[in-house]
Design a protein around this motif. Structure first.
Motif, PDB file in Angstrom:
ATOM      1  N   HIS A 121      47.380 -17.997  -6.635  1.00 43.12           N
ATOM      2  CA  HIS A 121      46.706 -18.225  -5.348  1.00 43.12           C
ATOM      3  C   HIS A 121      45.297 -17.633  -5.331  1.00 43.12           C
ATOM      4  O   HIS A 121      44.751 -17.356  -4.269  1.00 43.12           O
ATOM      5  CB  HIS A 121      47.571 -17.662  -4.222  1.00 43.12           C
ATOM      6  CG  HIS A 121      48.933 -18.300  -4.179  1.00 43.12           C
ATOM      7  ND1 HIS A 121      49.156 -19.545  -3.636  1.00 43.12           N
ATOM      8  CD2 HIS A 121      50.127 -17.888  -4.679  1.00 43.12           C
ATOM      9  CE1 HIS A 121      50.440 -19.861  -3.777  1.00 43.12           C
ATOM     10  NE2 HIS A 121      51.042 -18.876  -4.408  1.00 43.12           N
ATOM     11  N   ARG A 122      44.765 -17.416  -6.550  1.00 42.28           N
ATOM     12  CA  ARG A 122      43.385 -16.943  -6.727  1.00 42.28           C
ATOM     13  C   ARG A 122      43.148 -15.605  -6.021  1.00 42.28           C
ATOM     14  O   ARG A 122      42.080 -15.370  -5.454  1.00 42.28           O
ATOM     15  CB  ARG A 122      42.393 -18.003  -6.243  1.00 42.28           C
ATOM     16  CG  ARG A 122      42.619 -19.385  -6.871  1.00 42.28           C
ATOM     17  CD  ARG A 122      41.599 -20.401  -6.398  1.00 42.28           C
ATOM     18  NE  ARG A 122      41.919 -21.757  -6.793  1.00 42.28           N
ATOM     19  CZ  ARG A 122      41.647 -22.301  -7.967  1.00 42.28           C
ATOM     20  NH1 ARG A 122      41.042 -21.580  -8.894  1.00 42.28           N
ATOM     21  NH2 ARG A 122      41.967 -23.552  -8.233  1.00 42.28           N
ATOM     22  N   LEU A 123      44.160 -14.730  -6.088  1.00 40.78           N
ATOM     23  CA  LEU A 123      44.063 -13.403  -5.476  1.00 40.78           C
ATOM     24  C   LEU A 123      43.789 -12.317  -6.512  1.00 40.78           C
ATOM     25  O   LEU A 123      43.976 -11.132  -6.222  1.00 40.78           O
ATOM     26  CB  LEU A 123      45.362 -13.081  -4.718  1.00 40.78           C
ATOM     27  CG  LEU A 123      45.724 -14.033  -3.575  1.00 40.78           C
ATOM     28  CD1 LEU A 123      47.059 -13.634  -2.951  1.00 40.78           C
ATOM     29  CD2 LEU A 123      44.620 -14.057  -2.526  1.00 40.78           C
ATOM     30  N   GLY A 124      43.333 -12.712  -7.678  1.00 38.31           N
ATOM     31  CA  GLY A 124      43.052 -11.746  -8.728  1.00 38.31           C
ATOM     32  C   GLY A 124      44.239 -11.552  -9.652  1.00 38.31           C
ATOM     33  O   GLY A 124      45.303 -12.140  -9.461  1.00 38.31           O
ATOM     34  N   ASP A 125      44.046 -10.696 -10.658  1.00 40.03           N
ATOM     35  CA  ASP A 125      45.087 -10.500 -11.671  1.00 40.03           C
ATOM     36  C   ASP A 125      46.273  -9.698 -11.140  1.00 40.03           C
ATOM     37  O   ASP A 125      47.423  -9.977 -11.491  1.00 40.03           O
ATOM     38  CB  ASP A 125      44.511  -9.784 -12.899  1.00 40.03           C
ATOM     39  CG  ASP A 125      43.563 -10.674 -13.680  1.00 40.03           C
ATOM     40  OD1 ASP A 125      43.568 -11.898 -13.459  1.00 40.03           O
ATOM     41  OD2 ASP A 125      42.808 -10.135 -14.525  1.00 40.03           O
ATOM     42  N   ALA A 126      45.996  -8.658 -10.339  1.00 40.94           N
ATOM     43  CA  ALA A 126      47.059  -7.811  -9.781  1.00 40.94           C
ATOM     44  C   ALA A 126      48.072  -7.401 -10.844  1.00 40.94           C
ATOM     45  O   ALA A 126      49.284  -7.386 -10.609  1.00 40.94           O
ATOM     46  CB  ALA A 126      47.763  -8.511  -8.620  1.00 40.94           C
ATOM     47  N   ALA A 127      47.595  -7.060 -12.026  1.00 42.39           N
ATOM     48  CA  ALA A 127      48.474  -6.793 -13.164  1.00 42.39           C
ATOM     49  C   ALA A 127      49.445  -5.657 -12.881  1.00 42.39           C
ATOM     50  O   ALA A 127      49.103  -4.665 -12.241  1.00 42.39           O
ATOM     51  CB  ALA A 127      47.638  -6.467 -14.396  1.00 42.39           C
ATOM     52  N   GLU A 128      50.654  -5.819 -13.364  1.00 42.20           N
ATOM     53  CA  GLU A 128      51.673  -4.796 -13.221  1.00 42.20           C
ATOM     54  C   GLU A 128      52.642  -4.864 -14.399  1.00 42.20           C
ATOM     55  O   GLU A 128      52.621  -5.839 -15.172  1.00 42.20           O
ATOM     56  CB  GLU A 128      52.416  -4.942 -11.893  1.00 42.20           C
ATOM     57  CG  GLU A 128      53.182  -6.229 -11.722  1.00 42.20           C
ATOM     58  CD  GLU A 128      53.880  -6.295 -10.361  1.00 42.20           C
ATOM     59  OE1 GLU A 128      53.226  -6.025  -9.341  1.00 42.20           O
ATOM     60  OE2 GLU A 128      55.076  -6.616 -10.335  1.00 42.20           O
ATOM     61  N   PRO A 129      53.484  -3.843 -14.569  1.00 42.17           N
ATOM     62  CA  PRO A 129      54.416  -3.832 -15.701  1.00 42.17           C
ATOM     63  C   PRO A 129      55.345  -5.045 -15.720  1.00 42.17           C
ATOM     64  O   PRO A 129      55.795  -5.518 -14.670  1.00 42.17           O
ATOM     65  CB  PRO A 129      55.198  -2.531 -15.490  1.00 42.17           C
ATOM     66  CG  PRO A 129      54.237  -1.646 -14.764  1.00 42.17           C
ATOM     67  CD  PRO A 129      53.502  -2.566 -13.836  1.00 42.17           C
ATOM     68  N   LEU A 130      55.610  -5.508 -16.940  1.00 45.51           N
ATOM     69  CA  LEU A 130      56.469  -6.673 -17.162  1.00 45.51           C
ATOM     70  C   LEU A 130      57.596  -6.269 -18.111  1.00 45.51           C
ATOM     71  O   LEU A 130      57.357  -5.610 -19.122  1.00 45.51           O
ATOM     72  CB  LEU A 130      55.643  -7.818 -17.769  1.00 45.51           C
ATOM     73  CG  LEU A 130      56.382  -9.090 -18.168  1.00 45.51           C
ATOM     74  CD1 LEU A 130      56.923  -9.808 -16.939  1.00 45.51           C
ATOM     75  CD2 LEU A 130      55.454 -10.016 -18.960  1.00 45.51           C
ATOM     76  N   TYR A 131      58.813  -6.690 -17.801  1.00 41.46           N
ATOM     77  CA  TYR A 131      59.982  -6.288 -18.576  1.00 41.46           C
ATOM     78  C   TYR A 131      60.824  -7.507 -18.972  1.00 41.46           C
ATOM     79  O   TYR A 131      60.890  -8.491 -18.225  1.00 41.46           O
ATOM     80  CB  TYR A 131      60.888  -5.345 -17.763  1.00 41.46           C
ATOM     81  CG  TYR A 131      60.188  -4.163 -17.169  1.00 41.46           C
ATOM     82  CD1 TYR A 131      60.102  -2.957 -17.845  1.00 41.46           C
ATOM     83  CD2 TYR A 131      59.602  -4.240 -15.887  1.00 41.46           C
ATOM     84  CE1 TYR A 131      59.462  -1.852 -17.281  1.00 41.46           C
ATOM     85  CE2 TYR A 131      58.964  -3.154 -15.319  1.00 41.46           C
ATOM     86  CZ  TYR A 131      58.890  -1.965 -16.023  1.00 41.46           C
ATOM     87  OH  TYR A 131      58.262  -0.880 -15.457  1.00 41.46           O
TER      88      TYR A 131
END
Length: 225
Positions: A182-192
């Motif tokens: 939704h073009r709200l940026g990467d908002a990167a977080e941990p992925l498991y």
């Protein structure tokens, strides 16, 4: 919105019929559809999550009757018009195509191999610390919904909502599709990578001891009670 592609555990769609691996493309136009989609993506007007969301936003009657690559082409047409890359009249052939400033970004034939080999890595730096480790017991959110955009894109399958599993692997921090689509940026977080027993996901699994492994973002998970 109802995510039409989220078909796991749904009744009435018939059996999954595996297709032979060869030929890779079952019709000559399939390879052209793939090529056009990749070339259009190289224009930089959207990312992979935006394109996935465009496919799941197709009309229900179209999504149900379209083949795999027809879904790709229908969503691509929507994205091209939505982003102003072409007009609806140009796309339908009712107007002559006009020169586009995006022409300078076209994917040249000589660059295709390099672009495909490079791919589109989604790992990003993040200030969000990992909450879980391999072996931890976790549970997914009870409702598989985008928490940022009402009815928006998410990679948490509905069939896995409220399920208990265990963390197999920590992948690092990656772009969160719920924001990126939704073009709200990467908002990167941990992925498991999380393993779920078949008996946790399905009411009557044919093989209860089988496991389903899903890649899930941290915001989808809680410690198992």
């Amino acid at each position: 919105m109802t995510r039409l592609h989220d078909m796991g555990g749904r009744y009435g769609d018939g059996p999954v019929v595996p297709e032979p691996e060869q030929p890779l493309f079952h019709a000559p136009w399939h390879k052209r559809a793939l090529a056009i989609t990749l070339a259009a993506g190289a224009l930089g007007k959207w990312n992979i999550d935006v394109s996935r969301h465009a496919r799941e936003c197709l009309a229900a009657k179209d999504y149900a009757r379209f083949s795999y690559y027809e879904k790709w082409m229908a969503a691509l047409a929507d994205l091209l018009v939505e982003t102003g890359a072409v007009t609806r009249d140009e796309l339908s052939g009712q107007a002559a195509p006009a020169p586009s400033p995006l022409g300078a970004k076209r994917l040249a034939a000589a660059d295709v191999a390099t672009v495909l080999a490079t791919g589109g890595p989604a790992d990003r730096a993040s200030t969000v610390a990992p909450r879980f480790s391999p072996g931890d017991a976790v549970a997914t959110r009870p409702i598989a919904a985008n928490m940022l955009v009402d009815g928006g894109h998410t990679r948490l399958p509905a069939y896995a909502a409220g399920a208990r599993g265990r963390v197999l692997r920590y992948h690092g921090t990656h772009v969160l599709p719920d924001a990126s689509a939704h073009r709200l940026g990467d908002a990167a977080e941990p992925l498991y990578a999380v393993a779920f027993p078949a008996s946790e996901l399905w009411s009557h699994p044919e093989h209860p001891r089988d496991e389903v492994i899903l890649d899930l973002w941290q915001s989808y998970l809680e410690p198992a009670a």
